[in-house]
Every structure is written in C-alpha cells, then in structure tokens.
Design an enzyme around this catalytic site. Structure first.
Site, PDB file in Angstrom:
ATOM      1  N   LEU A  33       0.448  -1.402   0.018  1.00 47.78           N
ATOM      2  CA  LEU A  33      -0.344   0.430  -0.352  1.00 47.78           C
ATOM      3  C   LEU A  33       0.776   1.429   0.184  1.00 47.78           C
ATOM      4  CD1 LEU A  33      -2.433  -1.169   2.145  1.00 47.78           C
ATOM      5  CD2 LEU A  33      -2.469  -1.259  -0.298  1.00 47.78           C
ATOM      6  N   CYS A  34       2.113   1.085  -0.596  1.00 46.46           N
ATOM      7  CA  CYS A  34       2.613   1.969  -0.149  1.00 46.46           C
ATOM      8  C   CYS A  34       2.977   2.641  -1.671  1.00 46.46           C
ATOM      9  CB  CYS A  34       4.622   1.624   0.051  1.00 46.46           C
ATOM     10  SG  CYS A  34       5.235   2.921   0.422  1.00 46.46           S
ATOM     11  N   HIS A  35       2.716   4.343  -1.596  1.00 48.48           N
ATOM     12  CA  HIS A  35       2.583   4.954  -2.546  1.00 48.48           C
ATOM     13  C   HIS A  35       3.779   5.044  -3.668  1.00 48.48           C
ATOM     14  CE1 HIS A  35      -0.627   6.276  -0.557  1.00 48.48           C
ATOM     15  NE2 HIS A  35      -1.662   7.023  -1.419  1.00 48.48           N
ATOM     16  N   ASP A  75      24.195 -10.944   2.802  1.00 44.54           N
ATOM     17  CA  ASP A  75      24.694 -11.598   1.555  1.00 44.54           C
ATOM     18  C   ASP A  75      26.444 -12.281   1.008  1.00 44.54           C
ATOM     19  OD1 ASP A  75      23.947 -13.307  -0.471  1.00 44.54           O
ATOM     20  OD2 ASP A  75      24.712 -11.586  -1.681  1.00 44.54           O
ATOM     21  N   MET A 108       8.464   4.794   4.751  1.00 50.54           N
ATOM     22  CA  MET A 108       8.918   3.623   4.447  1.00 50.54           C
ATOM     23  C   MET A 108      10.229   3.189   3.425  1.00 50.54           C
ATOM     24  SD  MET A 108       6.487   1.773   6.543  1.00 50.54           S
ATOM     25  CE  MET A 108       7.276   0.093   5.381  1.00 50.54           C
ATOM     26  N   GLU A 109      10.149   4.432   2.957  1.00 48.57           N
ATOM     27  CA  GLU A 109      11.280   4.350   1.971  1.00 48.57           C
ATOM     28  C   GLU A 109      12.704   3.961   2.751  1.00 48.57           C
ATOM     29  OE1 GLU A 109       8.045   5.534  -0.227  1.00 48.57           O
ATOM     30  OE2 GLU A 109       8.445   5.639   1.945  1.00 48.57           O
TER      31      GLU A 109
END
Length: 162
Positions: A80-82, A131, A116-117
C-alpha cells in the site's frame, strides 16, 4: 470512491478491505525520514570488514547500493506504499565491535512521507551486507530496524523519544 472504515483506519475501506489512501488532495512538501538498524556479526567478520575485507568483495559498498536500491523500490515491496519521487538517499555504515550500524535518510518533495522508504533502505542494506558475509558468518543477525525521525507533511516533525 469508498468511505473510510468506521474504526478510522485510513488503509481500510467501509467494508474492511485494504486500500491505498488517496493522497491527491494533500499538499506537496519537503519531507525526510531517518531510520536505523544493526547487523550483529562475529568478531572474525568485524575483523575482516576492518582489514582485508570479505571473500565476495567490498561488502560495505554493496550494502550501501542495496540500501539505495531498496529505497527506490519500496512501492514494489510494500503493497500500500505510494510510488513517490525519491530526491535523495544517504546511507551510513559504521563498523563497530559487535557488527555494523546502519543509518539511512531519505528525502522527497511529495504528498506523502518517506518513512517506509527509510525502513526499506536500512533493511535492504542489512540484507546486502548479510549476503556478502554469510559464507564467513552464517549467524549474522539483522536487528533493531526503526524510524528515528521524520520531517514535513501535515503531522509535522517527529523524533523518537530516548
């Protein structure tokens, strides 16, 4: 267009289904968000990062690029992130005795924030690092990923309490 859910949760419609919030009426403003996290590593891995490096190459450079890429791809990962324009991403990596501290600040001038970013940036930087070192440190742990502060937008500035 559906009505908001009676609970007041903006990401639910009146029937309780998930929805993307319409931000088209919001003002464009400068916004930033800073997030942090840690990757806990063995003493051997910390020594390798401080010295001759790890067998796969420059683990910190890969982690930094993974973080930047993660910030740019956040709407592809968080449903739901724009999708917004990312105008800047700074990724800090500090090798300390217990592992690597990661910080990320993401900037935009848009209609919604970049928390969120910033979180995705820190997380993907951490995953990129894991990794790169997993052959010498299969017990690496990603931990304490959190937003530290944000600026701009309707709700204004916010900083995590100590």
């Amino acid at each position: 267009m559906s009505q908001d859910h009676p609970s007041g949760l903006s990401h639910l419609d009146s029937a309780g289904a998930a929805r993307m919030v319409d931000v088209s009426a919001k003002d464009v403003s400068a916004r930033t968000a800073t997030a942090t996290g840690k990757v806990l590593l063995s003493a051997e891995t910390v020594a390798a990062l401080r010295g001759e490096g790890v067998p796969k190459g420059d683990a910190l450079a890969v982690a930094r690029l993974a973080g930047i890429q993660g910030a740019k791809r956040t709407p592809d990962l968080v449903p739901l992130c724009h999708p917004i324009a990312i105008h800047g991403v700074d990724v800090g990596l500090e090798v300390v005795d217990e592992g690597v501290l990661i910080s990320a600040t993401v900037r935009t001038a848009d209609r919604t924030g970049v928390e969120m970013e910033a979180l995705t940036c820190v997380t993907t930087a951490a995953l990129g690092l894991v990794d790169m070192v997993k052959a010498i440190d299969p017990e690496a742990v990603v931990t304490e990923v959190r937003v530290e502060e944000k600026t701009g937008g309707k709700t204004g500035d916010w900083r995590r309490s100590q």
